[in-house]
Scaffold this active site. Structure first.
Site, mmCIF file in Angstrom:
data_model
loop_
_atom_site.group_PDB
_atom_site.id
_atom_site.type_symbol
_atom_site.label_atom_id
_atom_site.label_comp_id
_atom_site.label_asym_id
_atom_site.label_seq_id
_atom_site.Cartn_x
_atom_site.Cartn_y
_atom_site.Cartn_z
ATOM 1 C CB SER A 153 22.432 6.218 4.132
ATOM 2 O OG SER A 153 22.892 7.537 3.918
ATOM 3 C CG ASP A 251 16.906 11.764 6.122
ATOM 4 O OD1 ASP A 251 17.801 12.614 5.915
ATOM 5 O OD2 ASP A 251 16.969 10.598 5.716
ATOM 6 C CG HIS A 281 20.173 10.161 7.204
ATOM 7 N ND1 HIS A 281 19.561 9.843 6.014
ATOM 8 C CD2 HIS A 281 21.422 9.624 7.136
ATOM 9 C CE1 HIS A 281 20.397 9.167 5.253
ATOM 10 N NE2 HIS A 281 21.535 9.006 5.913
#
Length: 307
Positions: A153, A251, A281
C-alpha cells in the site's frame, strides 16, 4: 471470481467506522490491539530491534534473519498504512513471512508518520535505511547480490519512490522493487482509473475513503503531482529496478498499480504484474493466512530468484 468467502464473511462482521474526522491516535491504537503476542509469531533464527542513525535522525528498524549463514541477500521492507498508520509491530507477521519464504535477511523500517512528521520525512527515512543497509558498517553481512525494496500500500509507494530516488542519485545497488497493491497515484479523482469506480463500495477499502485517509500525508506537504508522491506520474521509468507489482481484483487502487507495471515494461524494465483474484486491498497484511493469498510470499521468492 467473487470476493473470497472468508474475506466477505469478515468484512460483513466489521462494525461501521465511527462518524466524524479520523483520529490517527485512536486508529493506531486499534491497529496495535490486533497484533499477535510474540509467542504466536512465526519463529525465525533471529529477530533484532535496533536503530539506524541517519542525517535526519534515528530510525528504528527490525532485522529478521531466517537462518544462520555467513552472508545474506537483503530485503528492505516498508509497511503500509496510508502514511499515518502501521508500525514494526502491525506488519511483523508480513516481514517474518518474507524472511522465511525468500531466505533473505529482512530489514523492516519504522519510518516517521504523518501528520506529526511532514513530507518527506518518512520517505527520507526509508531511503536512508536502504543506503545504510548496503554499507559495511550496517553489520548485516550483505553478500553484495540481492538488495530488494518492498512495501504494501503506502509502503509500496515508498518502495517505488525510493527506487526512483536512488536511481536519480546514482545509487545503483537496488536490484528489485516489490510492490503489494501499491498506492501510486495520490490524485483521487474517481474517474482517473476504472477500478476506483468498479470497486468503490463493499470491498473493505472504499474509494470515498482514499482522500480522507491520505489527507494527513497530503496536508503535510506531499504534492500529488510530484513523482516522489505519485510514482506513476514519473515521466521516465527507464533504468529502474525490475518490479513485481501485486494487485487485488477488488481493490480500488488496482489499476494504478497495473498501469505502473505496464509503463515499466514500455520503458524496457522487467515487470511482472500479478492480480490476485477474489482479493481486495490489504490482503497481504490481513488475509495472508488464507492459502491462496499466502502464495504471494512464494511468488516473491520466485521473482527474486529469477535474477
Amino acid at each position: 471470481m467473487p470476493l473470497h468467502p472468508e474475506i466477505a464473511r469478515i468484512l460483513a462482521a466489521m462494525p461501521a467506522p465511527p462518524p466524524g474526522p479520523l483520529d490517527p491516535v485512536a486508529l493506531r491504537a486499534a491497529d496495535e490491539a490486533q497484533v499477535a503476542p510474540p509467542e504466536e509469531r512465526l519463529p525465525l533464527h533471529a529477530v533484532e530491534d535496533t536503530t539506524v542513525r541517519t542525517a535526519s535522525g534515528e530510525v528504528p528498524v527490525r532485522i529478521y534473519t531466517p537462518a544462520e549463514a555467513d552472508a545474506y541477500g537483503l530485503l528492505v521492507y516498508f509497511h503500509g498504512g496510508a502514511f499515518f498508520l502501521g508500525s514494526l509491530e502491525t506488519h511483523d507477521h508480513v516481514a517474518r513471512s518474507l524472511a522465511k519464504e525468500t531466505g533473505l535477511k529482512v530489514v523492516s523500517v519504522g519510518y516517521r508518520l504523518a501528520p506529526e512528521a511532514a513530507f518527506p520525512a518518512g520517505l527520507d527515512d526509508c531511503h536512508a535505511v536502504v543506503r545504510w543497509a548496503a554499507g559495511e558498517r550496517a553489520g548485516l553481512a550483505w553478500d553484495g547480490t540481492t538488495l530488494a525494496v518492498a512495501g504494501d500500500s503506502s509502503g509500496g509507494n515508498f518502495a517505488a519512490a525510493v527506487a526512483a530516488k536512488a536511481h536519480d542519485d546514482g545509487f545503483d545497488r537496488i536490484t528489485h522493487q516489490i510492490l503489494y497493491y501499491p498506492s501510486l497515484d495520490l490524485d483521487f479523482d474517481a474517474d482517473r482509473h476504472a477500478s476506483l469506480r468498479e470497486n468503490a463500495v463493499g470491498y473493505g477499502l472504499e474509494t470515498a475513503g482514499l482522500k480522507p485517509f491520505n489527507a494527513f500525508y497530503l496536508d503535510s506537504g506531499a504534492d500529488p503531482a510530484d513523482p516522489l508522491v505519485s510514482p506513476v506520474k514519473r515521466a521516465d521509468l527507464t533504468g529502474l529496478p525490475p518490479a513485481l507489482v501485486v494487485t487485488g481484483q477488488y481493490d480500488p487502487m488496482r489499476d494504478e498499480g497495473e498501469l505502473y507495471g505496464e509503463r515499466l515494461r514500455a520503458a524496457g524494465v522487467e515487470a511482472t504484474v500479478s492480480r490476485y483474484e477474489g482479493a481486495g486491498h490489504g490482503f497481504v497484511q490481513h488475509f495472508s493466512w488464507i492459502p491462496e493469498y499466502h502464495k504471494v510470499f512464494e511468488e516473491t521468492r520466485d521473482f527474486l530468484g529469477r535474477r
